[in-house]
Structure formats: C-alpha cells, structure tokens
Design an enzyme around this catalytic site. Structure first.
Site, PDB file in Angstrom:
ATOM      1  N   GLY A  10      36.065  29.701  40.441  1.00  0.00           N
ATOM      2  CA  GLY A  10      36.959  30.623  39.745  1.00  0.00           C
ATOM      3  C   GLY A  10      38.326  30.485  40.383  1.00  0.00           C
ATOM      4  O   GLY A  10      38.486  30.724  41.586  1.00  0.00           O
ATOM      5  N   GLY A  12      41.197  31.944  39.155  1.00  0.00           N
ATOM      6  CA  GLY A  12      42.093  32.929  38.532  1.00  0.00           C
ATOM      7  C   GLY A  12      42.962  33.629  39.557  1.00  0.00           C
ATOM      8  O   GLY A  12      43.407  33.019  40.535  1.00  0.00           O
ATOM      9  N   MET A  13      43.173  34.922  39.354  1.00  0.00           N
ATOM     10  CA  MET A  13      44.101  35.667  40.218  1.00  0.00           C
ATOM     11  C   MET A  13      43.587  35.748  41.659  1.00  0.00           C
ATOM     12  O   MET A  13      44.328  35.467  42.597  1.00  0.00           O
ATOM     13  CB  MET A  13      44.326  37.084  39.657  1.00  0.00           C
ATOM     14  CG  MET A  13      44.931  37.100  38.261  1.00  0.00           C
ATOM     15  SD  MET A  13      46.428  36.104  38.125  1.00  0.00           S
ATOM     16  CE  MET A  13      47.576  37.079  39.080  1.00  0.00           C
ATOM     17  N   ILE A  14      42.305  36.115  41.809  1.00  0.00           N
ATOM     18  CA  ILE A  14      41.778  36.181  43.182  1.00  0.00           C
ATOM     19  C   ILE A  14      41.588  34.762  43.738  1.00  0.00           C
ATOM     20  O   ILE A  14      41.941  34.487  44.882  1.00  0.00           O
ATOM     21  CB  ILE A  14      40.446  36.970  43.241  1.00  0.00           C
ATOM     22  CG1 ILE A  14      40.661  38.421  42.792  1.00  0.00           C
ATOM     23  CG2 ILE A  14      39.863  36.937  44.661  1.00  0.00           C
ATOM     24  CD1 ILE A  14      39.402  39.280  42.777  1.00  0.00           C
ATOM     25  N   ASP A  34      37.233  25.524  38.249  1.00  0.00           N
ATOM     26  CA  ASP A  34      37.374  26.455  37.117  1.00  0.00           C
ATOM     27  C   ASP A  34      37.079  25.686  35.837  1.00  0.00           C
ATOM     28  O   ASP A  34      37.166  24.455  35.806  1.00  0.00           O
ATOM     29  CB  ASP A  34      38.779  27.073  37.064  1.00  0.00           C
ATOM     30  CG  ASP A  34      38.784  28.432  36.358  1.00  0.00           C
ATOM     31  OD1 ASP A  34      38.958  29.471  37.034  1.00  0.00           O
ATOM     32  OD2 ASP A  34      38.594  28.460  35.118  1.00  0.00           O
ATOM     33  N   ARG A  83      37.787  43.043  34.703  1.00  0.00           N
ATOM     34  CA  ARG A  83      37.783  44.315  33.992  1.00  0.00           C
ATOM     35  C   ARG A  83      39.126  44.567  33.314  1.00  0.00           C
ATOM     36  O   ARG A  83      40.176  44.360  33.909  1.00  0.00           O
ATOM     37  CB  ARG A  83      37.514  45.429  34.997  1.00  0.00           C
ATOM     38  CG  ARG A  83      36.977  46.682  34.404  1.00  0.00           C
ATOM     39  CD  ARG A  83      36.089  47.382  35.414  1.00  0.00           C
ATOM     40  NE  ARG A  83      36.785  47.664  36.644  1.00  0.00           N
ATOM     41  CZ  ARG A  83      36.966  48.911  37.119  1.00  0.00           C
ATOM     42  NH1 ARG A  83      36.540  49.946  36.445  1.00  0.00           N
ATOM     43  NH2 ARG A  83      37.579  49.085  38.266  1.00  0.00           N
ATOM     44  N   ASN A 121      32.442  41.048  39.449  1.00  0.00           N
ATOM     45  CA  ASN A 121      31.882  42.342  39.055  1.00  0.00           C
ATOM     46  C   ASN A 121      30.918  42.227  37.883  1.00  0.00           C
ATOM     47  O   ASN A 121      31.044  41.299  37.098  1.00  0.00           O
ATOM     48  CB  ASN A 121      33.026  43.279  38.641  1.00  0.00           C
ATOM     49  CG  ASN A 121      33.503  44.124  39.808  1.00  0.00           C
ATOM     50  OD1 ASN A 121      32.745  44.440  40.707  1.00  0.00           O
ATOM     51  ND2 ASN A 121      34.774  44.501  39.763  1.00  0.00           N
ATOM     52  N   HIS A 176      29.401  49.281  44.923  1.00  0.00           N
ATOM     53  CA  HIS A 176      30.830  49.187  44.634  1.00  0.00           C
ATOM     54  C   HIS A 176      31.047  49.873  43.306  1.00  0.00           C
ATOM     55  O   HIS A 176      30.459  49.516  42.314  1.00  0.00           O
ATOM     56  CB  HIS A 176      31.220  47.713  44.535  1.00  0.00           C
ATOM     57  CG  HIS A 176      32.676  47.498  44.250  1.00  0.00           C
ATOM     58  ND1 HIS A 176      33.673  48.107  44.969  1.00  0.00           N
ATOM     59  CD2 HIS A 176      33.300  46.735  43.331  1.00  0.00           C
ATOM     60  CE1 HIS A 176      34.853  47.704  44.507  1.00  0.00           C
ATOM     61  NE2 HIS A 176      34.644  46.883  43.514  1.00  0.00           N
TER      62      HIS A 176
HETATM   63  O1  TXD Z   1      35.656  44.367  45.100  1.00  0.00           O
HETATM   64  C1  TXD Z   1      35.383  43.529  44.300  1.00  0.00           C
HETATM   65  N1  TXD Z   1      34.241  42.863  44.385  1.00  0.00           N
HETATM   66  C2  TXD Z   1      36.319  43.203  43.206  1.00  0.00           C
HETATM   67  C3  TXD Z   1      35.820  42.415  42.102  1.00  0.00           C
HETATM   68  C4  TXD Z   1      37.672  43.593  43.232  1.00  0.00           C
HETATM   69  C5  TXD Z   1      38.528  43.165  42.255  1.00  0.00           C
HETATM   70  C6  TXD Z   1      38.133  42.301  41.167  1.00  0.00           C
HETATM   71  N2  TXD Z   1      36.752  42.039  41.115  1.00  0.00           N
HETATM   72  C7  TXD Z   1      36.200  41.066  40.163  1.00  0.00           C
HETATM   73  O2  TXD Z   1      36.512  39.744  40.598  1.00  0.00           O
HETATM   74  C8  TXD Z   1      36.731  41.085  38.765  1.00  0.00           C
HETATM   75  O3  TXD Z   1      36.167  42.135  38.026  1.00  0.00           O
HETATM   76  C9  TXD Z   1      36.293  39.725  38.278  1.00  0.00           C
HETATM   77  O4  TXD Z   1      34.928  39.772  37.897  1.00  0.00           O
HETATM   78  C10 TXD Z   1      36.431  38.837  39.516  1.00  0.00           C
HETATM   79  C11 TXD Z   1      37.603  37.880  39.470  1.00  0.00           C
HETATM   80  O5  TXD Z   1      38.796  38.572  39.310  1.00  0.00           O
HETATM   81  P1  TXD Z   1      40.166  37.804  38.958  1.00  0.00           P
HETATM   82  O6  TXD Z   1      41.228  38.810  38.875  1.00  0.00           O
HETATM   83  O7  TXD Z   1      40.333  36.627  39.845  1.00  0.00           O
HETATM   84  O8  TXD Z   1      39.807  37.307  37.496  1.00  0.00           O
HETATM   85  P2  TXD Z   1      40.462  36.092  36.662  1.00  0.00           P
HETATM   86  O9  TXD Z   1      41.886  35.901  37.005  1.00  0.00           O
HETATM   87  O10 TXD Z   1      40.095  36.303  35.240  1.00  0.00           O
HETATM   88  O11 TXD Z   1      39.674  34.825  37.195  1.00  0.00           O
HETATM   89  C12 TXD Z   1      38.371  34.548  36.822  1.00  0.00           C
HETATM   90  C13 TXD Z   1      38.296  33.063  36.619  1.00  0.00           C
HETATM   91  C14 TXD Z   1      39.117  32.568  35.427  1.00  0.00           C
HETATM   92  O12 TXD Z   1      40.072  31.627  35.845  1.00  0.00           O
HETATM   93  C15 TXD Z   1      38.075  31.959  34.503  1.00  0.00           C
HETATM   94  O13 TXD Z   1      38.532  30.794  33.829  1.00  0.00           O
HETATM   95  C16 TXD Z   1      36.967  31.611  35.471  1.00  0.00           C
HETATM   96  O14 TXD Z   1      36.933  32.708  36.370  1.00  0.00           O
HETATM   97  N3  TXD Z   1      35.672  31.446  34.858  1.00  0.00           N
HETATM   98  C17 TXD Z   1      34.791  30.518  35.295  1.00  0.00           C
HETATM   99  N4  TXD Z   1      34.854  29.659  36.321  1.00  0.00           N
HETATM  100  C18 TXD Z   1      33.799  28.857  36.506  1.00  0.00           C
HETATM  101  N5  TXD Z   1      32.697  28.905  35.743  1.00  0.00           N
HETATM  102  C19 TXD Z   1      32.586  29.771  34.712  1.00  0.00           C
HETATM  103  N6  TXD Z   1      31.489  29.809  33.969  1.00  0.00           N
HETATM  104  C20 TXD Z   1      33.671  30.638  34.462  1.00  0.00           C
HETATM  105  N7  TXD Z   1      33.906  31.596  33.538  1.00  0.00           N
HETATM  106  C21 TXD Z   1      35.134  32.075  33.796  1.00  0.00           C
END
Ligand code: TXD
Length: 319
Positions: A10, A12-14, A34, A83, A121, A176
C-alpha cells in the site's frame, strides 16, 4: 552487513509517509507495493531524489509485483480502502478482508520470515485475517493502533498540563475504535499518575473525561477535518516505532494489537495490549492488573472485536 529491507504494501498516504520516515531514519531499503499503475514507482523515485538533500543512503523502489517484496525483514500493510466521512471502520470490513487475503498470500510466498505490521482498518479484524492468510507465526504479525491512540492521549494530556510530550506516558487498551480503553491510572507525567495530578489540581476529573473522549474520537476528528481521507502522519510514525523496536531489538513496551491465547482471558483474538517488541517479534504480552471498571470497559471492547472477527469468519470462511 547488508541493509535491512522494508516492504510497504500500500503506497497511499500512510505508505508514502512510512517510506519517507524509513529513509530519514536510515532503517533500510524500501519497496513500495501498490496496485495503482506507476504510483509506487513515482513515489519511490521522488523519495530517492530527496536522499542527497537529506543525506540518507537507501534504495527505494516501487512495484506492482509481489516478487518485489522478496526477503523483506519488515512488511507494513496499509493496503485497502480508507475511511471516508460518515463511514464507520466496520463498513470497510468486507472489501479489506479480500485485500488481506491477497496480501497474506504474497507475504507467505515471498517474505515468510518478516515481521508484519498491519495498519489497515478495521484494524483488529484485519490483523487477525492477515495472520491467518499469511500463515506466519502469531508473534510475527501485529496490528498498529495502540501506539497511535496513546500518542493522541499523550498529546492531549501534554497540552492540558503545559508540559513536554516527552514526559507524558499513556496507555490505551482494547480494540481500535470507539470502544478503546484509555487507562488514566497507568498514564503519567514523569511518573506521576494522572489521578494524582487531579488531586494536585493540575486538571479536573471532568476535563480528563473530555480528553479521554477526544482520544476515543481521535480518528474521526481528523477524518472530519481532512474530508478526503484519514490520518497519516501520526499513524506512520507509530508503525515506524514498532518496526524500529523489532529491527534494533530495542524491546520497547508498546501497546499493539497482539494475538492473545489466554492472556486477559481472551482466546484467538487480536486485541490492543502492552507488548515487548524485539528481534523475536512480540516477545511478551504484558498482563497488567485491571480494576473493576477497567475490566468492564475492556470486556465491552473485547465484545466489539469478537463480533467483528465473527463477521469476518462468515464473510471469509476459507481464512
Ligand atoms: O490506527 C490505525 N490502524 C489507522 C488505520 C489509522 C489511520 C488509518 N488507518 C487505515 O489505514 C485506513 O483506514 C486504511 O485502511 C489504511 C491506509 O490508510 P491510507 O490513508 O494510507 O489510505 P490510502 O491513501 O487510500 O492508501 C491505501 C492504498 C492505496 O494506494 C490503494 O491503491 C492500495 O492501498 N490498495 C492496495 N494495495 C495493494 N493491494 C491491494 N489489493 C490494494 N487495494 C488497495
């Protein structure tokens, strides 16, 4: 000695923030995986181009092939859907369970010796699913939530008391989400428990209750402000603290979603508890004494995690 390899599933932002922190802290080489075409490669190149300015040496690469994570020492999973405002963490359950199935298979094949940190999440169910899907030993798969939740609690307490965040420690137990259990008794300023600080008139019980509620709602507060996503700086820092404790065998005591097998009276569930993280992964689950009220809150939190995992079992019976 070869550099350590950190795979980020992944980007994305994190994921991007994690890659940046790994570089800045020189923890090792980074592979960002990704499914979005070009994005992990683009972020990796951009970050690599910052390395001469920042003065860190690391290889950064992006990939859409699981083979790219081969031999990773640490895998941090953020893959999935974040979310959106008005959406509960539970709404994400079904879609992200499928993602954990794919990610788990990739880790099983290419990085079976890694220490795996799940962030996706709804956390307590996702880390459970990821451990099952990957087949890795339970002590090598943990969830990140407690470090973030307690960091929020620490920040709010430091603000309230007008003291350095460094001198505030805090503990948050349980799942959480809205049912998390911030433990005031085990939260301190330079060793002075928060209830004593109330007695010393540093704050009031009413203010403390407000701070506890704000901590519980910490994720939603950020989602409400950002509108287009959820928190990422503090979550990334929190996961890096866990990764660093593993990579450097620091044996830090951190609240993490850990697999319980009898501790706290819980069987085969991932729940937020204090653990020792060292080169063996989760080397020890710290079982602290809870009083009657804390126990009741912990049980209630456990029930929400149990329900979530039960629904996961129904949605993904082959896990
Ligand atoms: O305390 C905690 N655990 C959390 C959890 C605090 C904040 C956010 N939390 C969760 O982290 C949030 O609810 C998300 O489920 C994750 C990731 O958050 P982020 O802000 O990084 O989300 P993004 O920017 O949407 O990034 C997710 C990436 C995105 O680039 C998608 O293209 C990719 O995941 N993605 C995948 N990568 C690989 N394989 C698959 N199947 C896939 N599907 C989506």
């Amino acid at each position: 000695m070869a550099r350590k390899k950190i795979a980020l599933i992944g980007g994305g932002m994190i994921g991007g923030t994690l890659a940046h922190l790994v570089g800045l802290k020189e923890l090792g080489d980074v592979v960002i995986f990704d499914i979005v075409d070009g994005m992990p490669q683009g972020k990796a190149l951009d970050l690599a181009e910052s390395s001469p300015v920042e003065g860190f040496d690391a290889k950064l690469a992006g990939t859409s092939e699981y083979a790219g994570i081969e031999g990773a020492d640490v895998v941090i999973v953020t893959a999935g859907v974040p979310r959106k405002p008005g959406m509960s963490r539970d709404d994400l359950l079904e879609i992200n369970l499928k993602v954990m199935g794919q990610v788990g298979a990739g880790i099983r094949k290419y990085a079976p010796d890694a220490f795996v940190i799940c962030i996706t999440n709804p956390l307590d169910a996702m880390v459970w699913a990821l451990q099952k899907a990957s087949g890795l030993p339970a002590e090598k798969v943990v969830g990140m939530a407690g470090v973030l939740d307690s960091a929020r609690f620490r920040y709010f307490l430091a603000e309230e008391f007008g003291v350095s965040v460094e001198d505030v420690t805090a503990f948050v137990l349980g799942g959480h989400g809205d049912s998390m259990v911030p433990l005031a008794r085990y939260s301190t300023v330079a060793g002075i428990p928060v209830p004593d600080l109330i007695a010393m008139n540093w704050t009031t019980k009413a203010r403390l209750d407000e701070i506890i509620q704000r901590t519980r709602d910490g994720g939603a507060e950020i989602v409400g402000l950002l509108k287009t996503g959820s928190a990422y700086y503090a979550p990334a820092s929190s996961a890096i603290a866990m990764a660093e404790s593993y990579l450097k065998d620091k044996k830090r005591v951190l609240p993490c979603a850990a697999h319980l097998n009898g501790q706290y009276g819980v069987k085969d569930l991932y729940v937020g508890v204090p653990v020792v993280i060292g080169s063996g992964g989760v080397e020890r689950v710290v079982e602290i004494e809870l009083d009657k009220d804390e126990k009741a809150l912990f049980q209630a939190s456990m029930k929400t995690v149990e329900d979530l995992v039960q629904r996961s079992r129904e949605l993904a019976p082959d896990l």
